[in-house]
Design a protein around this motif. Structure first.
Motif, short mmCIF file in Angstrom:
data_model
loop_
_atom_site.label_atom_id
_atom_site.label_comp_id
_atom_site.label_asym_id
_atom_site.label_seq_id
_atom_site.Cartn_x
_atom_site.Cartn_y
_atom_site.Cartn_z
N VAL A 1 -18.47 -0.34 2.01
CA VAL A 1 -19.01 -0.25 3.37
C VAL A 1 -19.38 -1.63 3.88
O VAL A 1 -19.05 -2.01 5.01
CB VAL A 1 -20.23 0.69 3.40
CG1 VAL A 1 -20.84 0.72 4.80
CG2 VAL A 1 -19.83 2.09 2.96
N ALA A 2 -20.07 -2.40 3.02
CA ALA A 2 -20.43 -3.76 3.42
C ALA A 2 -19.18 -4.59 3.68
O ALA A 2 -19.13 -5.38 4.64
CB ALA A 2 -21.29 -4.41 2.33
N GLY A 3 -18.14 -4.42 2.84
CA GLY A 3 -16.91 -5.18 3.03
C GLY A 3 -16.23 -4.83 4.34
O GLY A 3 -15.71 -5.72 5.04
N LEU A 4 -16.22 -3.56 4.70
CA LEU A 4 -15.62 -3.16 5.97
C LEU A 4 -16.39 -3.75 7.16
O LEU A 4 -15.78 -4.20 8.14
CB LEU A 4 -15.59 -1.64 6.08
CG LEU A 4 -14.59 -0.92 5.15
CD1 LEU A 4 -14.78 0.59 5.25
CD2 LEU A 4 -13.17 -1.33 5.48
N LEU A 5 -17.70 -3.78 7.06
CA LEU A 5 -18.51 -4.36 8.14
C LEU A 5 -18.28 -5.86 8.24
O LEU A 5 -18.21 -6.42 9.34
CB LEU A 5 -19.99 -4.06 7.91
CG LEU A 5 -20.42 -2.59 8.08
CD1 LEU A 5 -21.85 -2.40 7.63
CD2 LEU A 5 -20.25 -2.16 9.53
N VAL A 6 -18.16 -6.53 7.09
CA VAL A 6 -17.87 -7.97 7.09
C VAL A 6 -16.51 -8.23 7.75
O VAL A 6 -16.37 -9.12 8.61
CB VAL A 6 -17.89 -8.52 5.65
CG1 VAL A 6 -17.32 -9.93 5.61
CG2 VAL A 6 -19.31 -8.51 5.10
N ALA A 7 -15.50 -7.45 7.34
CA ALA A 7 -14.16 -7.64 7.92
C ALA A 7 -14.16 -7.33 9.42
O ALA A 7 -13.53 -8.05 10.21
CB ALA A 7 -13.17 -6.74 7.20
N ALA A 8 -14.88 -6.28 9.82
CA ALA A 8 -14.92 -5.92 11.24
C ALA A 8 -15.57 -7.02 12.06
O ALA A 8 -15.08 -7.38 13.15
CB ALA A 8 -15.67 -4.60 11.43
N GLY A 9 -16.65 -7.59 11.53
CA GLY A 9 -17.29 -8.69 12.25
C GLY A 9 -16.36 -9.88 12.42
O GLY A 9 -16.31 -10.50 13.49
N ALA A 10 -15.59 -10.19 11.37
CA ALA A 10 -14.65 -11.31 11.45
C ALA A 10 -13.52 -11.03 12.43
O ALA A 10 -13.11 -11.91 13.20
CB ALA A 10 -14.09 -11.60 10.06
N VAL A 11 -13.02 -9.79 12.43
CA VAL A 11 -11.93 -9.43 13.34
C VAL A 11 -12.38 -9.56 14.79
O VAL A 11 -11.66 -10.12 15.64
CB VAL A 11 -11.44 -8.01 13.04
CG1 VAL A 11 -10.53 -7.50 14.16
CG2 VAL A 11 -10.68 -7.98 11.72
N PHE A 12 -13.55 -9.03 15.11
CA PHE A 12 -14.02 -9.09 16.50
C PHE A 12 -14.27 -10.53 16.94
O PHE A 12 -14.00 -10.88 18.09
CB PHE A 12 -15.29 -8.25 16.66
CG PHE A 12 -15.02 -6.78 16.76
CD1 PHE A 12 -14.28 -6.26 17.80
CD2 PHE A 12 -15.49 -5.91 15.79
CE1 PHE A 12 -14.02 -4.90 17.89
CE2 PHE A 12 -15.25 -4.55 15.87
CZ PHE A 12 -14.50 -4.04 16.91
N GLU A 13 -14.75 -11.38 16.03
CA GLU A 13 -14.96 -12.77 16.41
C GLU A 13 -13.63 -13.45 16.67
O GLU A 13 -13.48 -14.21 17.64
CB GLU A 13 -15.73 -13.52 15.32
CG GLU A 13 -15.88 -14.99 15.64
CD GLU A 13 -16.93 -15.70 14.81
OE1 GLU A 13 -16.91 -16.93 14.78
OE2 GLU A 13 -17.77 -15.02 14.22
N CYS A 14 -12.63 -13.18 15.84
CA CYS A 14 -11.33 -13.82 16.02
C CYS A 14 -10.62 -13.30 17.28
O CYS A 14 -9.93 -14.06 17.96
CB CYS A 14 -10.46 -13.60 14.79
SG CYS A 14 -11.04 -14.56 13.36
N LEU A 15 -10.80 -12.02 17.59
CA LEU A 15 -10.24 -11.51 18.84
C LEU A 15 -10.85 -12.22 20.03
O LEU A 15 -10.16 -12.53 21.02
CB LEU A 15 -10.48 -10.00 18.94
CG LEU A 15 -9.63 -9.11 18.03
CD1 LEU A 15 -10.06 -7.65 18.17
CD2 LEU A 15 -8.15 -9.27 18.36
#
Length: 602
Positions: free
Chosen positions: A39-53
């Motif tokens: 769950v933490a990994g998914l949240l970390v990845a989601a945060g990175a994706v939204f920043e890169c978008l």
């Protein structure tokens, strides 16, 4: 303090244990987190994706503001269906639309990052308590003869300072994972925008990372030093507090405190060294990051002729990479500092695991019948390590009948406390055996036996808590009326009533706010609340005058059902109520039944 030994250890260890220690540390952390880390990994990845978008969206925004260009035109073609669907045809309308989308992305990212940080904090705190609870469980399950060999300062320091540093290391480990994901996503975007220019930038950043690697190794060596130094300091602080009264009474406090102060200054200098190292690393990183940014601008503009929107966005990505790179560098240093503390935790857990008593297979009733010592021998290991036998008992043959009141006397060091420790099963006999109701005092029988034992020592332990809390420890189900009845029986009720808060009055650390006799009376009341089948009194009332002690002991002996009592005492008057009195000398029973020590014997 052992500073030179610590220095030698620091020089000898050149950081070769970093990778194995880090792997074991990461393995333990993953064992605790289990699926929760996903769950933490998914949240970390989601945060990175939204920043890169959001970063990618800057290119069409800049394209609208700056004007046309090949890259801006490509993004305009991709955005054309969106512009057509929303009717945004003018540059201003398109800018407003793109900024609205950008703002929505940043809002979603902020929510995701908040959830991410909360989840990571929960994992860190949970890991801390998991480690601490695991050590506590092992301590509770270990055999007493192994526990007594451990330094109290080592346990105290590990349960507080070392495990806290491990928890901090876990926090920085998770932050480093976040930084790695962020860097990976930023690299993907940068390579997609300008592969050649991004490759140059990453090569330069890699050189910077390799240049910082020695700092990580030095941090681990420093962490190992600090771990040992903190333990030595805590040990010194314990001795300092224990010996301060003696030092002041002899006007020796100057040299006494001076040595302690020197130790503090040495440790402080090492901590400042650690801070200086991290500060230099940040300065080095910031300067080189600025140099990389300048190099990218020169190469991209003067040689590769990248469009302005792409070049500006790439510079923004490179500048934003400095933050996770810095966090990664700091995180690795902090993890390296924490690894020696983790190694200390693992070492202690391994020691305790080998010292564990096997858990009872089933709950058995209290073993009825006499206690029989058959040629029991137990000698303590000498502290000096010279191989000579330590104190203890030798060839003890003894029968204790249920309900009997037996006194035990003898000079100091004769083995009286060792005899009591064997009786409650704290030490297994080295030779001979102990039987209760015909069964060996071990395994399930030992667990059932201890459930009916109450032990009161000469210096009883009291929690830094209320009288009520200290009494209920022996019997959590005890009512207030039962507490007062036990206090009345030991003549402690009047003492507690005089306290402002009564049962809720605080007795201080180890009962320091009450007198020695009052402390013993409260401890005796606590033992009575346990409803013991066997009561061991090891000089348990020697701080009470003889007449009052005899009255209390006679009331305890008259309890129903009648407990078996073993009373260790030096005063012959204290042993007068006993059914019989035994005498120990040099670990051997030498007295005949009913024999008493001569007056004043110690």
């Amino acid at each position: 303090m052992g500073w030179r030994a610590l220095e030698t250890t620091e020089r000898a260890d050149q950081g070769t244990r970093f990778v194995p220690s880090l792997t074991a540390f990461l393995g333990d952390f993953l064992r605790y987190t289990g699926r929760g880390v996903l769950v933490a990994g998914l949240l970390v990845a989601a945060g990175a994706v939204f920043e890169c978008l959001g970063l990618v969206l800057l290119i069409p925004i800049l394209g609208v503001v700056v004007g046309s260009g090949k890259s801006a035109g490509a993004f305009r073609r991709l955005a054309a269906p969106l512009f057509q669907a929303t009717g945004a045809q003018s540059p201003f309308a398109r800018l407003v639309l793109l900024l609205a989308i950008f703002g929505a992305l940043m809002l979603v990212r902020a929510v995701v990052v908040t959830w991410r940080d909360l989840r990571l904090a929960q994992l860190q705190i949970g890991f801390l308590e998991w480690l601490r609870g695991g050590v506590a469980d092992l301590l509770g399950a270990a055999r007493w003869d192994r526990l007594v060999r451990l330094r109290h300062a080592r346990i105290t320091h590990l349960m507080s300072g070392d495990i806290q540093r491990v928890s901090t290391g876990a926090s920085f480990l998770m932050q480093s994972a976040v930084s790695i994901v962020m860097l990976a996503m930023q690299c993907v975007v940068a390579l997609w925008l300008a592969p050649a220019l991004a490759t140059v930038a990453f090569a330069l950043l890699l050189v910077i990372g390799l240049g910082l690697a020695p700092m990580v190794r030095r941090a681990q060596r420093l962490g190992r030093y600090v771990t040992g130094a903190n333990l030595s300091l805590l040990d010194a602080a314990t001795q300092f507090l224990g010996g301060l009264k003696l030092a002041i009474s002899q006007n020796l406090q100057g040299s006494f405190t001076g040595e302690f102060r020197d130790s503090l200054q040495e440790l402080a200098s090492r901590q400042i060294q650690s801070l200086r190292q991290r500060s230099y690393a940040r300065l080095f990183l910031n300067l080189l990051s600025a140099a990389v940014g300048a190099a990218i601008l020169l190469i991209g503009f003067g040689w590769l002729h990248e469009p302005a929107p792409v070049l500006i966005t790439l510079l923004l990505i490179i500048s934003r990479m400095a933050a996770p790179v810095g966090q990664l560098q700091q995180g690795l240093q902090q993890v390296a500092l924490a690894l020696p503390a983790y190694e200390a935790v693992v070492e202690l857990k391994a020691e305790l695991a080998t010292a564990a008593e096997p858990p009872p297979r089933e709950i058995t009733p209290f073993p009825e019948g006499p206690v029989v010592f058959e040629a029991v021998c137990f000698r303590h290991a000498p502290e000096t390590g010279d191989g000579e036998a330590g104190g203890g008992v030798e060839a003890i043959d003894f029968i204790l009948e249920p309900g009997e009141f037996v006194g035990l006397s003898g000079p100091s060091g004769a083995g009286k406390t060792t005899f009591a420790d064997l009786l409650v099963g704290l030490f297994p006999p080295q030779r001979g055996r102990i039987l209760v109701g015909g069964r060996p005092l071990e395994g399930d029988t030992l667990a059932a036996w201890r459930a009916g034992v109450a032990y009161v020592s000469q210096d009883p332990f009291l929690f830094h808590d209320s009288v009520r809390r200290n009494l209920s420890w022996a019997n959590p189900a005890a009512t207030e009326a039962q507490m007062w009845a036990a206090l009345e029986l030991t003549d402690a009720a009047a003492v507690v009533r005089r306290m402002d808060l009564g049962l809720d009055a605080i007795v201080g650390e180890r009962g320091a706010l009450v007198s020695g006799g009052e402390r013993q009376r409260i401890a005796l009341a606590r033992a009575i609340l346990r409803r013991p089948r066997l009561l061991i009194l090891d000089e348990a009332a020697n701080a009470i005058d003889v007449a009052a002690e005899r009255a209390v002991i006679e009331r305890i002996a008259a309890l129903s059902p009648t407990p078996t009592i073993v009373m260790i005492a030096h005063r012959p008057e204290s042993l007068a109520p006993c059914d019989r009195v035994l005498r120990l000398e040099d670990g051997r029973l030498v007295a005949k039944p009913s024999a008493l020590d001569p007056p004043g014997h110690d």
